[in-house]
Design a protein around this motif. Structure first.
Motif, PDB file in Angstrom:
ATOM      1  N   PRO A 194      22.042  17.660 -23.009  1.00 46.07           N
ATOM      2  CA  PRO A 194      22.874  18.463 -23.920  1.00 46.07           C
ATOM      3  C   PRO A 194      23.785  19.431 -23.180  1.00 46.07           C
ATOM      4  O   PRO A 194      24.877  19.731 -23.642  1.00 46.07           O
ATOM      5  CB  PRO A 194      21.848  19.211 -24.759  1.00 46.07           C
ATOM      6  N   SER A 195      23.336  19.927 -22.029  1.00 47.77           N
ATOM      7  CA  SER A 195      24.202  20.790 -21.239  1.00 47.77           C
ATOM      8  C   SER A 195      23.741  20.743 -19.796  1.00 47.77           C
ATOM      9  O   SER A 195      22.565  20.542 -19.515  1.00 47.77           O
ATOM     10  CB  SER A 195      24.153  22.226 -21.744  1.00 47.77           C
ATOM     11  N   LEU A 236      22.629  27.405 -20.639  1.00 50.22           N
ATOM     12  CA  LEU A 236      22.553  26.768 -21.952  1.00 50.22           C
ATOM     13  C   LEU A 236      21.554  25.625 -22.020  1.00 50.22           C
ATOM     14  O   LEU A 236      21.321  25.052 -23.075  1.00 50.22           O
ATOM     15  CB  LEU A 236      23.941  26.254 -22.360  1.00 50.22           C
ATOM     16  N   ALA A 285      30.737  20.502 -18.822  1.00 52.24           N
ATOM     17  CA  ALA A 285      30.722  19.309 -19.667  1.00 52.24           C
ATOM     18  C   ALA A 285      31.416  18.133 -18.993  1.00 52.24           C
ATOM     19  O   ALA A 285      31.472  17.041 -19.532  1.00 52.24           O
ATOM     20  CB  ALA A 285      31.378  19.603 -21.014  1.00 52.24           C
ATOM     21  N   ASP A 286      31.946  18.355 -17.798  1.00 54.93           N
ATOM     22  CA  ASP A 286      32.690  17.296 -17.140  1.00 54.93           C
ATOM     23  C   ASP A 286      32.426  17.327 -15.627  1.00 54.93           C
ATOM     24  O   ASP A 286      32.354  18.409 -15.035  1.00 54.93           O
ATOM     25  CB  ASP A 286      34.185  17.498 -17.403  1.00 54.93           C
ATOM     26  N   PRO A 289      34.061  28.063 -20.816  1.00 52.64           N
ATOM     27  CA  PRO A 289      32.756  27.639 -21.334  1.00 52.64           C
ATOM     28  C   PRO A 289      32.522  26.136 -21.190  1.00 52.64           C
ATOM     29  O   PRO A 289      31.378  25.697 -21.153  1.00 52.64           O
ATOM     30  CB  PRO A 289      32.810  28.045 -22.807  1.00 52.64           C
ATOM     31  N   GLU A 290      33.593  25.363 -21.061  1.00 47.60           N
ATOM     32  CA  GLU A 290      33.421  23.908 -21.014  1.00 47.60           C
ATOM     33  C   GLU A 290      33.254  23.393 -19.584  1.00 47.60           C
ATOM     34  O   GLU A 290      33.264  22.199 -19.352  1.00 47.60           O
ATOM     35  CB  GLU A 290      34.592  23.215 -21.716  1.00 47.60           C
TER      36      GLU A 290
END
Lengths: 567, 311
Positions: free
Chosen positions: A70-71, A76, A225-226, A221-222
């Protein structure tokens, strides 16, 4: 008519032809696949040979996870899947070895003040981020305060409530400068705790305490995610993240202890279906199953264990049932005891769960540390907490019903979250209660989210529960589960004596008296009060390909792979 | 025609609006929340999370914000897959479902038509029985059973195919078979029954008596008329298969859209539930629209009367 014949022959020919074509395609592919995969395989070899002069065969470790983590942002992360990937990407102040004991990682040494409330960590000066920046004490200060900051909205912020003013900062009552973590210089980190926590050196190995790279994280914040935006400091870097499909981790040449890292590459495929995971293992597409990284199909376990192909290891999780202690009939201790005494745990394990689990009479699992190299359960066995005795159980039930003023056993529901496994266990237990006590219970299942809400609201007689370790200390299975104030105590068990023993354990002067207090609380709750009904301590079934070493299930039952090797 | 399409289009927008609203209400009415965890956190942490995701606002405000963003084609960010944009999750996974879906639709139509034609032409003969047996088997073995069976026999035992994934063209074979078997059977039976009917129709008899060649009758007259129900069915089929099959995707570990749909609901991942529902709805509506248009193109009767009505 003649046309019909021609037409049908033509059809048959086309059909057969297409079938043949399909077959010959396979053959072609079979022949071609070694050559087509060869360039891929030789690529890492070329890279590693250019990086290091000695030539060795590239080492790859392949396993599966059920879904995307999820993260991968330490602040997180909340689950085992993320933790397994993160253990390759990050390194913290300490690292837990496979036995679950903390070993120095970025912190080369640490001291604890006499009152147990101040820790001073000395950091290595040769640790680098994957972009080459040095990892300093300031990174830790930044990262920990970031977890606590309200705007980060971290689920696991409470892991850092041990810090002085941690909880207040999370609530916005004090500002960041008052939080008990401070970089004294680049390589010294001072941590002030609100309460003594002798296991803090083990806590800092938890993923919530992992550092992040400020420049890459601030205002983005992202960032996690990559693969392209992630800056990490661990033995591996994330080189590819095809969401929903796979993650590829490659050895990090900047890692401070790169000599200890043997794998050049780890490929994590995302496969949910158990039977598919097993087929992938059978066809040599993955090297490992088990410990939250795929699971061996239940029906195959006994056979595989017998053949010596699968291993069973106990993990720090407990399977138990909650009694609703605020409601009839389970507000009566004798009825609770009768229910615990009238089941045959070993029979559930042998016939239903079938993975050699250990019957549980307490809450603290066998793989949780005690002290002096012994586990908690070795020091304080749970075998005397209660016994399985049907005659005694019948007597207790009759007495209990009389005490509660009940003529017969009232209608009661066993609630579980929808799953074949939980259902089978519940059915077995209901059957035992029917046979041994002559009571009939209803079975009710709910989908996970609904189940959690119903359980929290106390709308059950008996409800399934399970608890896995967040860190390797008995307090994690006692304070969290049976303390009257714990938010996880969904059976609303309330014994102030237990609460006091557990509160005192936090302030205890030495580890021995701390563990004594925890054991006392557990004994009152489970031997005298039968607050919950423990059923078994979980195990995990693991399989690995020949030649792999040091890839194991850790104490908590998560795959520990980053420092493994292949011979 | 243009008026016909624009009318359909207006209906699409209205239905979409109703759907979004209904989904939003139902989703919030279901017990559980995206922020719920098995392990309890502190009240303050829950508050922080609610504030972060805007769940502390009244429902009507949340709805307003969502609709406003939706008009700007902003589907938001997943609450469970941290900081992954919903539109990116959908586009990343949809490409796999789409490719597999198209392969499956093509296979279904070709194989289904062939089986159906054979059955109709050899009505009550051996070939008819044979193709109907194939069809019944395809229809009655659920993909839940078919997929693992294919996987075990052809990938684990014979090792002709890969167990899982969609990396090469051959990897499509097993999931396509599993995904198509039911629709092949359905199309075959559809074609067979309508074709038997059509072959007995007067205009075919006329064509035959005029001495038209057999294959011309089948292709030009019989098949074209038998295709009508198939075209209707294709609209549904298309929407069904390209949006991904949960079971097939799970068994063959295909990173398609189907599993996210299920997962998002059990996760209570509100933005993802909304995003995928809207996406599914749009796909379904567009394929219905295309089916309607195709209907007009295939059936001359509709084209003529439609033209008149249009004017």
């Amino acid at each position: 008519m003649i046309f019909k014949k021609i037409f049908s022959t033509a059809l048959v020919i086309t059909l057969v032809g297409s079938l043949l074509a399909a077959c010959s395609n396979n053959n072609n592919d079979k022949g071609a696949s070694p050559s087509s995969s060869a360039p891929e395989a030789s690529k890492p070899a070329a890279e590693s040979s250019s990086a290091s002069p000695e030539t060795k065969t590239p080492q790859e470790f392949r396993f599966t996870l059920a879904s995307d983590p999820p993260s991968l942002d330490p602040a997180l992360m909340i689950d085992a899947q993320s933790a397994i990937v993160a253990s390759g990407l990050y390194v913290g102040l300490t690292r837990l070895n496979s036995a679950g004991s903390p070993e120095p990682a970025i912190a080369k040494e640490w001291t604890m003040s006499d009152d147990g409330k101040t820790y001073t960590f000395k950091l290595r000066d040769d640790v680098k981020w994957s972009n080459g920046d040095p990892v300093t004490a300031h990174d830790f200060e930044y990262s920990w305060k970031r977890v606590l900051a309200a705007e980060t909205a971290s689920d696991y912020a409470y892991m850092l409530f041990y810090l002085e003013n941690g909880e207040k900062y999370n609530a916005g009552e004090v500002d960041a400068s008052q939080v008990g973590v401070k970089a004294l210089d680049d390589y010294t980190l001072e941590v002030k705790l609100y309460t003594p926590a002798p296991y803090f050196n083990s806590l800092v190995a938890h993923f919530t305490y992992l550092p992040v790279h400020k420049a890459s994280v601030d205002g983005k914040p992202e960032w996690a995610a990559d693969a392209s935006t992630m800056v990490t400091n661990g033995p591996f870097t994330l080189t590819e993240w095809a969401h929903g499909d796979k993650l590829v981790l490659t050895k990090n040449p900047n890692y401070y202890d790169a000599a200890k890292v043997s794998f050049d590459k780890a490929t994590i495929s995302l496969v949910e279906e158990e039977s598919t995971v097993y087929s992938l293992f059978e066809t040599d597409k993955i090297d490992w199953i088990g410990a939250q990284a795929g699971s061996v199909p239940n029906d195959r376990v006994p056979g595989l264990v017998k053949e010596g192909k699968a291993e069973i290891k106990t993990i720090a999780s407990t399977y138990y049932y909650l009694f609703n202690t605020k409601q009839k009939p389970f507000d009566n201790v004798k009825i609770r005891k009768a229910f615990s005494m009238s089941i045959d745990r070993q029979s559930v394990i042998d016939n239903v769960t079938k993975a050699n689990q250990t019957p549980a009479f307490g809450l603290i699992p066998p793989s949780i540390n005690g002290m002096d190299g012994k586990s908690f359960r070795e020091l304080y066995p749970d075998s005397g907490y209660s016994t399985e005795n049907v005659d005694e159980a019948k007597k207790l039930l009759a007495e209990g019903l009389a005490e509660s003023g009940l003529k017969k056993f009232p209608e009661t529901t066993v609630l579980y979250n929808t799953s074949e496994g939980h259902k089978a266990i519940a059915e077995a237990l209901i059957d035992m209660w029917r046979k041994n006590l002559g009571v009939e219970l209803k079975l009710s299942n709910q989908e996970w989210g609904t189940f959690l809400e119903t359980r929290k609201a106390g709308q059950f007689g008996i409800a399934r529960a399970g608890w896995g370790a967040d860190f390797n200390h008995a307090i994690n299975f006692s304070y969290d589960l049976i303390h009257p104030k714990s938010a996880n105590n969904d059976g609303k068990y309330d014994n102030q004596e237990v609460g006091k023993a557990l509160d005192d354990s936090l302030l205890a002067k030495d580890e021995k008296s701390r563990l004594d207090l925890i054991a006392k609380a557990e004994k009152i709750a489970l031997s005298d009060d039968m607050a919950v009904l423990p059923i078994y301590y979980y195990t995990t079934v693991t399989m690995k390909k020949d030649g792999f070493e040091d890839v194991v299930s850790d104490y908590a039952g998560n795959l520990d792979w980053a420092f493994g090797k292949k011979n | 025609m243009i008026r016909y399409i624009s009318k359909k289009f207006a209906f699409m927008i209205i239905s979409l609006f109703c759907l979004v609203t209904a989904t939003f209400i139902l989703m919030n009415a279901v017990p559980g929340s995206p922020l719920q965890k098995e392990k309890a956190t502190s009240e303050q942490i829950q508050k922080n999370l609610e504030a972060y995701y805007g769940l502390d606002k009244p429902l009507i405000t949340q709805y307003g914000i969502y609709m406003k963003n939706l008009v700007h084609f902003d589907l938001g960010i997943s609450m469970k897959k941290k900081f992954q944009a919903v539109d990116k999750i959908i586009s990343d996974s949809f490409k796999y479902s789409l490719k597999l879906g198209i392969a499956s639709v093509i296979t279904s139509v070709i194989v289904g038509c062939i089986l159906g034609i054979i059955a109709a032409m050899y009505h009550r003969k051996m070939l008819d029985n044979l193709s109907m047996i194939i069809a019944v088997i395809g229809l009655s073995i659920p993909s839940l059973v078919m997929a693992p069976m294919l996987q075990y026999l052809l990938a684990v035992k014979i090792r002709a195919f890969e167990v899982a994934g969609l990396n090469g063209p051959l990897d499509y074979v097993l999931p396509t078979i599993a995904l198509s078997s039911a629709s092949i059977a359905f199309i075959a039976r559809l074609i067979r029954s309508t074709m038997i009917e059509v072959l007995n129709a007067d205009f075919i008899k006329t064509a035959k008596s005029k001495g038209l060649a057999g294959h011309l009758i089948v292709w030009r007259h019989a098949l074209r008329n038998s295709m009508l129900p198939v075209v209707t069915f294709l609209g549904f089929l298309m929407a069904n298969v390209i949006t991904g099959s949960v079971i097939i995707e799970k068994i063959f570990a295909i990173p398609g859209l189907g599993k996210f749909f299920v997962q998002s609901v059990s996760d209570r991942d509100y933005p993802l539930i909304m995003g995928i529902t809207i996406f599914y709805a749009v796909i379904l509506m567009i394929s219905r629209l295309l089916a309607d248009i195709a209907y007009v193109l295939v059936d001359p009767r509709i084209r003529i009367s439609g033209g008149k009505v249009g004017k």
